[in-house]
Design a protein around this motif. Sequence first.
Motif, short mmCIF file in Angstrom:
data_model
loop_
_atom_site.label_atom_id
_atom_site.label_comp_id
_atom_site.label_asym_id
_atom_site.label_seq_id
_atom_site.Cartn_x
_atom_site.Cartn_y
_atom_site.Cartn_z
N VAL A 1 0.84 -1.19 0.00
CA VAL A 1 0.00 0.00 0.00
C VAL A 1 0.88 1.24 0.00
CG1 VAL A 1 -1.78 -1.23 1.29
CG2 VAL A 1 -0.17 0.21 2.52
N GLY A 2 0.28 2.37 -0.34
CA GLY A 2 0.97 3.65 -0.28
C GLY A 2 -0.04 4.77 -0.25
N LEU A 3 0.02 5.59 0.79
CA LEU A 3 -0.86 6.75 0.91
C LEU A 3 -0.03 8.00 0.65
CD1 LEU A 3 -3.53 8.11 1.61
CD2 LEU A 3 -2.90 7.96 4.04
N HIS A 4 -0.38 8.74 -0.40
CA HIS A 4 0.39 9.90 -0.84
C HIS A 4 1.79 9.48 -1.26
CE1 HIS A 4 -2.82 12.47 0.21
NE2 HIS A 4 -2.70 12.36 1.51
N THR A 5 1.85 8.47 -2.12
CA THR A 5 3.14 8.06 -2.69
C THR A 5 3.56 9.13 -3.70
OG1 THR A 5 1.80 6.63 -4.12
CG2 THR A 5 3.01 5.59 -2.34
N CYS A 6 4.61 9.84 -3.36
CA CYS A 6 4.97 11.06 -4.06
C CYS A 6 5.74 10.77 -5.35
CB CYS A 6 5.83 11.91 -3.12
SG CYS A 6 6.22 13.54 -3.76
N GLY A 7 5.39 11.49 -6.42
CA GLY A 7 6.13 11.41 -7.67
C GLY A 7 6.28 10.01 -8.21
#
Length: 560
Positions: A366-372
């Motif tokens: 999972v990833g919450l606000h995975t940037c760029g």
Amino acid sequence: MWGSSLSLSDIQQRIHGVTRFLSVTLSIADAHTVDFYTRDVWTRFVAVTPEEVLSAVSSCGGQQGEPEPKAKDPPRTTFGFCCETNRLVDIHELLRAARAHSLPGLGVCWSREELLQGLRGTGSEGGAETGSSDEGAELETDEFMNSKKSHEVQAMSEVVARLAQHCGVKQVIDVGSGKGYLSSFLSLRYGLRVYGIDSSSSNTHGAQERNRKLKKFSRVYQKHSKAARARGEAAHSPQEELEVERKPGAIGDRGVLCGAAGGIVSQEEEKVSTVLSDVSPTINPGTDELFLSSLSVDVIETTSPRIPPSRLSEEERERRKRDNLERKAQNRGESAATVFSPLTSYVTAETELRELIDELEDAVVVGLHTCGDLAPSTLRMFVAKPELAAVCSVGCCYHLLSEEFDPAAQECLHSVCGFPLSRYLRSQSCFCGRNARMSACLALERVSLGQGIQMESLFYRAVLHIILRDHYSSYKSEKRVGKVYSKAKSFVDYVRRALLRLELDESKLTDDVIQGYHDTYRPRMGEMNAFNMLKVTLAPCIEGLILLDRLCFLKEQIRL
């Protein structure tokens, strides 16, 4: 993966429609506000008045108002743009087309409620159960994060927990875990074994400290709730008061002390009360049960009723000694399962997870606000690692994405770029451009409320660019003005601070000259406001293209 029910061909058709729409309209989204006046952006791209644009956008693109009457011989248009001049001449046509080419208009989205319902109806019969059976309980996340973050964490964690249950797994890998908000909540609320991976060691340390406080917080709430029940029982049954004998001057490992109110307080409970003041200065007794009931039973350390050792038989003391040893051994073996483990590592698709996580089993990534580029890297990792049963990714910061085919961009690191991902868009050498991707981060709902865009700051910067062009030969300097606006008291002060930041001679200009530029362009500030609303209108379409590319990439994989 619980993905779109559309076929790969369906997704490609929708991508084709969005790219066709953006091929006509992207010039607006890709225009930089710094160049708004130096390149006369409004006149180049728009043939209607700012008032028409703002009125149409505020009335939801003509849904609540009538379009402006067209001329007798209206120009031939595509999505509201004149086919001859390539300027916007029909704002209502543009707004209708933008709605049709956003994700909701394309019919590729499920609502969160629909997704949860689908996962409930197709759960794995033999799958691992999460601690989410108590649907009425809510963890008081407001104690540790702001309301926005609390809403995001609670909303996503329920989806992740359902997804883990659907796949029959108990492990979660949180990529770009940051300060550990989502990881802690998944661990405490749903009893999942979570590994949070972040490239920043300071974030990892902060996540460890926050998780430690959360564990203490849960134990404190349990002890206070237990003490309250004990006091209530004692009040109803005074004849059952417990007499405690203690040797004068000697306190055992778990001796007891008499509190001011005559109650019995163990040393451990006294220590926990001190911990409470560090973790949460104020306690609302009414939320004790609410907090505890929402935690996984594996996280809360339950204790049996206290009986003085002097009252235990030799056999009972030996039994308790064995139980304590077994419990400690079990806790050492299961500590990673009940508390999330923050790890520091830079993650790519080539990252060997088993080298980072010794106890790795099948898991949900999972990833919450995975940037760029972290979001596409997460998807590449999911595809490459058979131990990853599902992926749930919420990307952000699209302007930080690397683009393979953007002629103005630098080469991608390691020849792996974040956009496009799919073979379909790569075969077309598709690109958006940084300014367009920056626009994709905007939300009409926030901007309409005056949030998300500091219009005066943008206006100041655009007029400053005029001054740099007229009086300095280095107005295209690689140096950045930075966050000068928040410190400036006026436009004149802003310009002088900016010139100092750019290492330019600010004595060349008098205050009157600087103010004259402001007064000249101030009447045209409405153009910039209207133009930014056009960019906001196109934002969902650009974001939609990026997300459709990611969905197409997943659909192209054989094992999906």
